[in-house]
Write a protein that holds these residues in place. Structure first.
Motif, short mmCIF file in Angstrom:
data_model
loop_
_atom_site.label_atom_id
_atom_site.label_comp_id
_atom_site.label_asym_id
_atom_site.label_seq_id
_atom_site.Cartn_x
_atom_site.Cartn_y
_atom_site.Cartn_z
N SER A 1 0.84 -1.20 0.00
CA SER A 1 0.00 0.00 0.00
C SER A 1 0.87 1.25 0.00
O SER A 1 1.65 1.48 0.93
N THR A 2 0.74 2.07 -1.04
CA THR A 2 1.56 3.29 -1.12
C THR A 2 1.14 4.32 -0.08
O THR A 2 1.92 5.20 0.27
N THR A 3 -0.09 4.22 0.42
CA THR A 3 -0.58 5.18 1.41
C THR A 3 -0.20 4.79 2.83
O THR A 3 0.31 5.62 3.60
N PHE A 4 -0.40 3.52 3.19
CA PHE A 4 -0.20 3.09 4.57
C PHE A 4 1.18 2.48 4.82
O PHE A 4 1.66 2.51 5.96
N PHE B 1 3.79 4.62 6.73
CA PHE B 1 3.51 4.73 8.15
C PHE B 1 3.91 3.45 8.89
O PHE B 1 4.47 3.50 9.99
N THR C 1 6.96 -0.99 -0.55
CA THR C 1 7.19 -0.01 -1.62
C THR C 1 8.50 0.73 -1.38
O THR C 1 9.00 0.79 -0.24
N SER D 1 8.10 3.47 1.21
CA SER D 1 8.05 3.03 2.60
C SER D 1 9.44 2.64 3.10
O SER D 1 9.76 2.85 4.28
N TYR E 1 6.83 11.76 6.33
CA TYR E 1 5.84 11.17 5.42
C TYR E 1 5.58 12.11 4.25
O TYR E 1 5.54 11.67 3.08
N TYR F 1 6.43 11.36 0.34
CA TYR F 1 5.32 11.39 -0.61
C TYR F 1 5.64 12.32 -1.79
O TYR F 1 5.45 11.95 -2.96
N GLN G 1 8.32 10.82 -4.05
CA GLN G 1 7.78 9.80 -4.96
C GLN G 1 7.04 10.43 -6.13
O GLN G 1 7.13 9.96 -7.27
#
Length: 336
Positions: free
Chosen positions: A247-250, A253, A281, A284, A324, A328, A331
């Motif tokens: 997951s690129t979003t979570f 974290f 990823t 991450s 974060y 982001y 990327q």
């Protein structure tokens, strides 16, 4: 009473370390005994991980407390004021680059920064140095390069993101704590001042005195932090983390949280990160490599020991947000 309480706490920490060292050396001889057979194997893993963290960190702690003692004995407030730009914002740039000259890891940076701030370094400048130095130094760069030998740009990306993030965090700290004293007032500081007022020491003896005092003061936070980190490493179910690694979003974290609890020294954490390369990823992985050396369990306890609570909590909230955000944006700009 305060002195007695401190002696009791220090003694308990020392006994805890002796217990782990004893189990590390002689656990195999006792495993066949009925009592030890009832102890789950995970607890022996805690013992091994705890000592590996301690043995990995001790050389850097020794380096850090010695540098701190040298600063106390040989660096005056006027020297610090002369070498830093007077502009509060421009001063953040050389502060973030100091790690190239002073290769100090996160295990040792907190007492060094505390000493610099006490000597007159602006708080926000000290914070920028504290966050960037464990990453922007030649040793860490080399270890990252070799850990990601097939993807050498990871080492450059780590340096760039850490540099930008530390400056941004320093800027925010300046806006929030401008003119405030973020250091705790510690009773031993008054004792040292009175002691040196009545008895002059040569610089070498003074350096050794401060180094030994700083080592015992910092060591207890290292031992407690290493113990908590070893518990997380022994009992954390990594399969759960791997299931959400794509997951690129979570995922960033999750990896920042992993970097916090694992508390691996910045000179070796790249090899840990590379083991997750096939599952997590790229963003991450970078979040792990940047956030872990900035804030982990070990230096969190040191921060609470040396700095005021409201500052530490603010830093613990701001740092992961900025890291974060920086990852982001990186990327978005550089992803193919």
């Amino acid at each position: 009473m305060t002195i007695i309480n401190r002696m009791v706490k220090d003694s308990l920490v020392f006994l805890l370390f002796c217990l782990f060292l004893f189990l590390f050396l002689f656990a195999e001889e006792f495993k066949d005994l009925s009592f030890f057979n009832r102890i789950p194997g995970m607890f022996f893993n805690v013992n091994t991980i705890f000592l590996s963290i301690i043995l990995e960190a001790i050389p850097f702690i020794l380096l850090g407390v010695f540098v701190s003692a040298v600063i106390q004995s040989f660096v005056s407030e006027n020297v610090i004021k002369r070498v830093l730009p007077r502009n509060a914002y421009l001063a953040l740039i050389p502060a973030a680059l100091l790690g190239i000259i002073f290769p100090i890891c996160e295990c040792a940076i907190v007492p060094v920064v505390r000493r610099l701030i006490k000597k007159g370094m602006p708080s926000h400048v000290g914070v920028a140095f504290m966050l960037s130095a464990p990453i922007l130094n030649p040793v860490v760069y080399a270890s990252t390069y070799f850990a990601f030998i097939s993807s050498p740009y990871v080492a450059n990306a780590r340096i760039l993101i850490a540099f930008i993030s530390s400056i941004m965090i320093g800027f925010i700290i300046y806006r929030r704590f401008k003119g405030e004293n973020i250091l705790k007032v510690q009773k031993e500081d008054h004792h040292h001042n009175e002691h040196h007022h009545h008895q002059r020491r040569n610089k070498l003896l003074e350096t050794l005195y401060h180094a030994s005092d700083e080592l015992f003061d910092t060591g207890k936070y290292l031992f407690i932090g290493a113990f908590l980190a070893s518990l997380f490493q022994a009992f954390l179910d990594r399969n759960v983390l791997l299931s959400i690694g794509s997951s690129t979003t979570f995922a960033p974290f999750i990896m920042m949280g992993l970097g916090y609890v694992l508390s691996v020294c910045s000179s070796a954490d790249a090899f840990v990160a590379s083991s997750f390369g096939s599952t997590f990823t790229e963003g991450s992985i970078l979040a792990f490599l940047v956030f872990g050396p900035m804030i982990d369990i070990k230096n969190t306890l040191m921060l609470f020991g040396y700095f005021k609570k409201n500052f530490v909590i603010y830093l613990l909230v701001v740092t992961p947000i900025i890291v974060y955000f920086s990852v982001y944006v990186f990327q978005l700009i550089f992803s193919s």
